[in-house]
Design a protein around this motif. Sequence first.
Motif, PDB file in Angstrom:
ATOM      1  N   ARG A 283      12.937   0.250   6.101  1.00  0.00           N
ATOM      2  CA  ARG A 283      14.134   0.085   6.847  1.00  0.00           C
ATOM      3  C   ARG A 283      14.321  -1.129   7.646  1.00  0.00           C
ATOM      4  O   ARG A 283      13.193  -1.432   8.300  1.00  0.00           O
ATOM      5  N   LEU A 284      15.446  -1.723   7.471  1.00  0.00           N
ATOM      6  CA  LEU A 284      15.593  -2.912   8.577  1.00  0.00           C
ATOM      7  C   LEU A 284      16.914  -2.552   9.386  1.00  0.00           C
ATOM      8  O   LEU A 284      18.075  -2.336   8.763  1.00  0.00           O
ATOM      9  N   GLU A 285      16.694  -2.519  10.670  1.00  0.00           N
ATOM     10  CA  GLU A 285      17.850  -2.162  11.549  1.00  0.00           C
ATOM     11  C   GLU A 285      17.923  -3.685  12.013  1.00  0.00           C
ATOM     12  O   GLU A 285      17.041  -4.365  12.730  1.00  0.00           O
ATOM     13  N   VAL A 286      19.333  -4.103  12.004  1.00  0.00           N
ATOM     14  CA  VAL A 286      19.868  -5.171  12.473  1.00  0.00           C
ATOM     15  C   VAL A 286      20.383  -4.803  13.913  1.00  0.00           C
ATOM     16  O   VAL A 286      21.405  -3.792  14.012  1.00  0.00           O
TER      17      VAL A 286
ATOM     18  N   GLY B 205       0.734  -1.278  -0.162  1.00  0.00           N
ATOM     19  CA  GLY B 205      -0.148  -0.028  -0.083  1.00  0.00           C
ATOM     20  C   GLY B 205       0.850   1.295  -0.034  1.00  0.00           C
ATOM     21  O   GLY B 205       0.266   2.401   0.236  1.00  0.00           O
ATOM     22  N   GLY B 206       2.203   1.123  -0.017  1.00  0.00           N
ATOM     23  CA  GLY B 206       3.144   2.265   0.017  1.00  0.00           C
ATOM     24  C   GLY B 206       3.269   2.951   1.155  1.00  0.00           C
ATOM     25  O   GLY B 206       3.546   4.036   1.146  1.00  0.00           O
ATOM     26  N   GLY B 207       3.210   2.263   2.344  1.00  0.00           N
ATOM     27  CA  GLY B 207       3.511   2.393   3.593  1.00  0.00           C
ATOM     28  C   GLY B 207       4.929   2.778   4.001  1.00  0.00           C
ATOM     29  O   GLY B 207       5.747   2.041   3.391  1.00  0.00           O
ATOM     30  N   GLU B 208       5.183   3.073   5.106  1.00  0.00           N
ATOM     31  CA  GLU B 208       6.345   3.267   5.912  1.00  0.00           C
ATOM     32  C   GLU B 208       6.658   1.967   6.925  1.00  0.00           C
ATOM     33  O   GLU B 208       5.630   1.884   7.810  1.00  0.00           O
ATOM     34  N   VAL B 209       7.603   1.070   6.822  1.00  0.00           N
ATOM     35  CA  VAL B 209       7.830  -0.121   7.670  1.00  0.00           C
ATOM     36  C   VAL B 209       8.896  -0.239   7.954  1.00  0.00           C
ATOM     37  O   VAL B 209      10.366   0.007   7.228  1.00  0.00           O
ATOM     38  N   ILE B 210       9.432   0.155   9.249  1.00  0.00           N
ATOM     39  CA  ILE B 210      10.825  -0.275  10.046  1.00  0.00           C
ATOM     40  C   ILE B 210      10.715  -1.386  10.665  1.00  0.00           C
ATOM     41  O   ILE B 210       9.882  -1.663  11.595  1.00  0.00           O
ATOM     42  N   GLY B 211      11.609  -2.339  10.413  1.00  0.00           N
ATOM     43  CA  GLY B 211      11.779  -3.628  11.098  1.00  0.00           C
ATOM     44  C   GLY B 211      12.997  -3.492  11.870  1.00  0.00           C
ATOM     45  O   GLY B 211      14.180  -2.796  11.524  1.00  0.00           O
ATOM     46  N   VAL B 212      12.752  -4.317  13.081  1.00  0.00           N
ATOM     47  CA  VAL B 212      13.996  -4.097  13.993  1.00  0.00           C
ATOM     48  C   VAL B 212      14.192  -5.820  14.284  1.00  0.00           C
ATOM     49  O   VAL B 212      13.316  -6.283  14.988  1.00  0.00           O
ATOM     50  N   ILE B 213      15.380  -6.195  14.036  1.00  0.00           N
ATOM     51  CA  ILE B 213      15.736  -7.569  14.087  1.00  0.00           C
ATOM     52  C   ILE B 213      16.893  -7.978  14.704  1.00  0.00           C
ATOM     53  O   ILE B 213      18.021  -7.282  14.196  1.00  0.00           O
TER      54      ILE B 213
END
Length: 189
Positions: free
Chosen positions: A80-83, A56-64
């Motif tokens: 954005r994926l933050e490791v 849907g064109g949203g903003e997604v930040i993953g923290v893993i």
Amino acid sequence: MQYITVFCGSSKGSNPLFVEQAKAMAQVFLQHEIGLVYGGGNVGLMGEIADAMMDGGGEVIGVIPQRLVDIEVAHHDISRLEVVPDMRVRKARMAELADGFITLPGGIGTWEELFEVFTLNQLGYMTKPIGLLNVAGYYDKLLEFISHAVEMKFFKPQQYEMLLVAEEPEELLRKMVAYKPIKMDKWIK
């Protein structure tokens, strides 16, 4: 942009409504221009809500944590994926990024995340809204147990009111927007 951290399962569960409501939660976020912060996985309800947001064109930040990247469950197709090094840092970072929290169905890791932020609110370390999406009655027994804890005087009724519960995503977001932090003495005498 506001961000809501979503805690949810790394599996899809047994009821198709779990996936349906995870996707519906994403649609509500998209309609209200809310970004998603989540555990960074590409599996289960985590993957479903992240994919729906991205579609849907949203903003997604993953923290893993790095360990989960190493076993190939990281979602690399998000904003954005933050490791991070471990689960403690992950939870702290997700809390830092959040303007509020929503818990969808999940297992012990999901519950642990919910109870950590619930505890932080109860003790006054933060005052962010905490929502529980009770899909298909998944959390009925948990809510019953919390009520039992209130009856047994291990938990105040006002503390229970810090947990906003709804069965539909739009209703839950309305409750979160209207939330006023509850100031109180934690200790039961």
